[in-house]
Scaffold this motif. Sequence first.
Motif, mmCIF file in Angstrom:
data_model
loop_
_atom_site.group_PDB
_atom_site.id
_atom_site.type_symbol
_atom_site.label_atom_id
_atom_site.label_comp_id
_atom_site.label_asym_id
_atom_site.label_seq_id
_atom_site.Cartn_x
_atom_site.Cartn_y
_atom_site.Cartn_z
ATOM 1 N N GLY A 33 0.887 -0.795 -0.153
ATOM 2 C CA GLY A 33 -0.049 -0.399 -0.259
ATOM 3 C C GLY A 33 0.890 1.684 0.047
ATOM 4 N N LEU A 34 0.420 2.663 0.194
ATOM 5 C CA LEU A 34 1.237 4.129 -0.327
ATOM 6 C C LEU A 34 1.708 3.941 0.952
ATOM 7 N N GLY A 35 0.462 3.870 1.426
ATOM 8 C CA GLY A 35 1.399 3.978 3.084
ATOM 9 C C GLY A 35 2.032 3.927 4.122
ATOM 10 N N ALA A 36 2.054 2.007 3.370
ATOM 11 C CA ALA A 36 3.834 1.277 3.249
ATOM 12 C C ALA A 36 4.919 1.914 2.812
ATOM 13 N N ARG A 37 4.377 2.224 2.484
ATOM 14 C CA ARG A 37 5.517 2.807 1.088
ATOM 15 C C ARG A 37 6.034 4.261 1.686
ATOM 16 N N LEU A 38 5.478 4.293 2.457
ATOM 17 C CA LEU A 38 5.479 6.333 2.798
ATOM 18 C C LEU A 38 6.320 5.663 4.047
ATOM 19 N N LEU A 39 5.747 5.011 4.599
ATOM 20 C CA LEU A 39 6.430 4.594 6.196
ATOM 21 C C LEU A 39 7.997 3.378 5.640
ATOM 22 N N THR A 40 7.651 2.889 5.063
ATOM 23 C CA THR A 40 9.480 2.729 4.372
ATOM 24 C C THR A 40 10.412 3.393 3.787
ATOM 25 N N GLY A 41 9.875 4.087 3.319
ATOM 26 C CA GLY A 41 10.534 5.633 2.803
ATOM 27 C C GLY A 41 11.052 6.485 4.038
ATOM 28 N N SER A 42 10.041 6.826 5.145
ATOM 29 C CA SER A 42 10.703 6.810 6.378
ATOM 30 C C SER A 42 11.855 6.800 6.790
ATOM 31 N N TYR A 43 11.497 5.287 7.845
ATOM 32 C CA TYR A 43 12.116 4.332 8.176
ATOM 33 C C TYR A 43 13.844 4.315 7.601
ATOM 34 N N TYR A 44 13.966 4.429 6.510
ATOM 35 C CA TYR A 44 15.273 4.637 5.786
ATOM 36 C C TYR A 44 15.904 5.631 5.012
ATOM 37 N N GLY A 45 14.979 6.986 5.365
ATOM 38 C CA GLY A 45 15.308 8.561 5.441
ATOM 39 C C GLY A 45 15.405 8.397 3.185
ATOM 40 N N GLN A 46 14.403 7.508 3.036
ATOM 41 C CA GLN A 46 14.622 7.658 1.322
ATOM 42 C C GLN A 46 13.663 8.433 0.692
ATOM 43 N N THR A 47 13.788 10.031 0.542
ATOM 44 C CA THR A 47 12.712 10.976 0.789
ATOM 45 C C THR A 47 12.751 10.807 -0.448
ATOM 46 N N ILE A 48 13.150 10.152 -1.552
ATOM 47 C CA ILE A 48 12.802 10.095 -2.953
ATOM 48 C C ILE A 48 11.506 9.387 -3.291
ATOM 49 N N GLN A 49 11.690 8.155 -2.156
ATOM 50 C CA GLN A 49 10.508 6.935 -1.833
ATOM 51 C C GLN A 49 9.522 7.990 -1.671
ATOM 52 N N ILE A 50 9.863 8.784 -0.583
ATOM 53 C CA ILE A 50 8.194 8.995 -0.224
ATOM 54 C C ILE A 50 7.637 10.300 -0.738
ATOM 55 N N TRP A 51 8.683 11.062 -1.890
ATOM 56 C CA TRP A 51 7.879 12.193 -2.510
ATOM 57 C C TRP A 51 7.189 11.155 -3.537
ATOM 58 N N SER A 52 7.566 10.323 -4.069
ATOM 59 C CA SER A 52 7.123 9.283 -5.244
ATOM 60 C C SER A 52 5.987 8.579 -4.901
ATOM 61 N N ALA A 53 5.693 7.810 -4.140
ATOM 62 C CA ALA A 53 4.804 7.223 -3.092
ATOM 63 C C ALA A 53 3.538 8.503 -3.083
ATOM 64 N N LEU A 54 3.956 9.641 -2.597
ATOM 65 C CA LEU A 54 3.115 10.765 -2.137
ATOM 66 C C LEU A 54 2.854 11.136 -3.672
ATOM 67 N N PHE A 55 3.188 11.382 -4.914
ATOM 68 C CA PHE A 55 2.467 12.029 -6.354
ATOM 69 C C PHE A 55 1.662 11.224 -6.397
ATOM 70 N N MET A 56 2.078 9.152 -6.781
ATOM 71 C CA MET A 56 0.879 8.192 -7.043
ATOM 72 C C MET A 56 0.016 8.478 -6.025
#
Length: 324
Positions: free
Chosen positions: A274-297
């Motif tokens: 899920g997109l929420g899980a994707r956001l949470l994973t990105g925040s855990y590992y400091g992957q800001t690009i992953q967070i922003w891509s999930a937000l745009f999706m």
Amino acid sequence: MFGPKSAARWVGAVSGAVLPVMAVVAAIVAIWYGGSVMMNRAWTLDQIERRGLEMTTMEIVADTMNQERPVLPTPHQVFNELWDTTVGEPIMRERRGELQGNPRNLFFHAYHTLWPTILGFAIGSFLGILLAVGIVHSRAMDMSVMPWAIASQTIPILAIAPIIVVVVSNLPALNNAVDQGWISDDTKLLVPKALISSYLSFFPVVVGMVAGLRSPNASDLDLMRTYSASRGQTFWKLRLPASVPFLFTSFKVSIAAALVGTIVAELPTGARFGLGARLLTGSYYGQTIQIWSALFMAAICAAALVILLGALERVVLKRMGVRT
């Protein structure tokens, strides 16, 4: 006949509609790039000082726009991430001899978010319509239920989401279904996500439907009474058709709220997909690009749902004989 004058008018109309939008988009992108340079330069300057490097201003600017873990990713980094995690990754992949969803693909995560969103939207809309009909036809419900419906929206969703998740996840019926192998753990998580989604989506429908059912003026209602129409006939032939435009407007707000509710619900559920899980994973590992891509999706999904509702609205209003 399509002549030079018609072509000129068509070009002028398109330019008048497209150019303002493009100007706004260009301004947003320019501000975004400027913000990325300002917020990412601290790390670049620190690395220059630590390593004793000498870099020109253009090299510093280029480095701030291409950091692996930037504070604020640039537009091209987010676009590349979106491309790599959608077109660049297959939606399905073979694992242990079985064809399964690919967790690296954002469409796969979007599917796991959209399914409970649509389910929660359907539940919330159904309950909202029923509540609105009761409020319009019963003064007791209007005086007693409507204030509670308004008060319910003052409770932060982040506060009640974990409560709903804990309570629903411990229901004996659901746990027994998982133990018997009737449903999977991922399907079990669908229930609290849909409930939280419906919680956020029902209120806009209630407000819009109540306004729509009350939109006929006094002369229209008096005319129905002159025809000796019953309350049911007045509802089906006057109040309900009048409420359709209001209802679809509230649907568009409701579906966006339902998507937000699902994403929020995915955070405390421990969902793997899920997109929420994707956001949470990105925040855990400091992957800001992953967070922003999930937000745009998520934004793309919301826009697609609203566009679909808009198309359905045009079809329904056309069938009703309303000019759009």
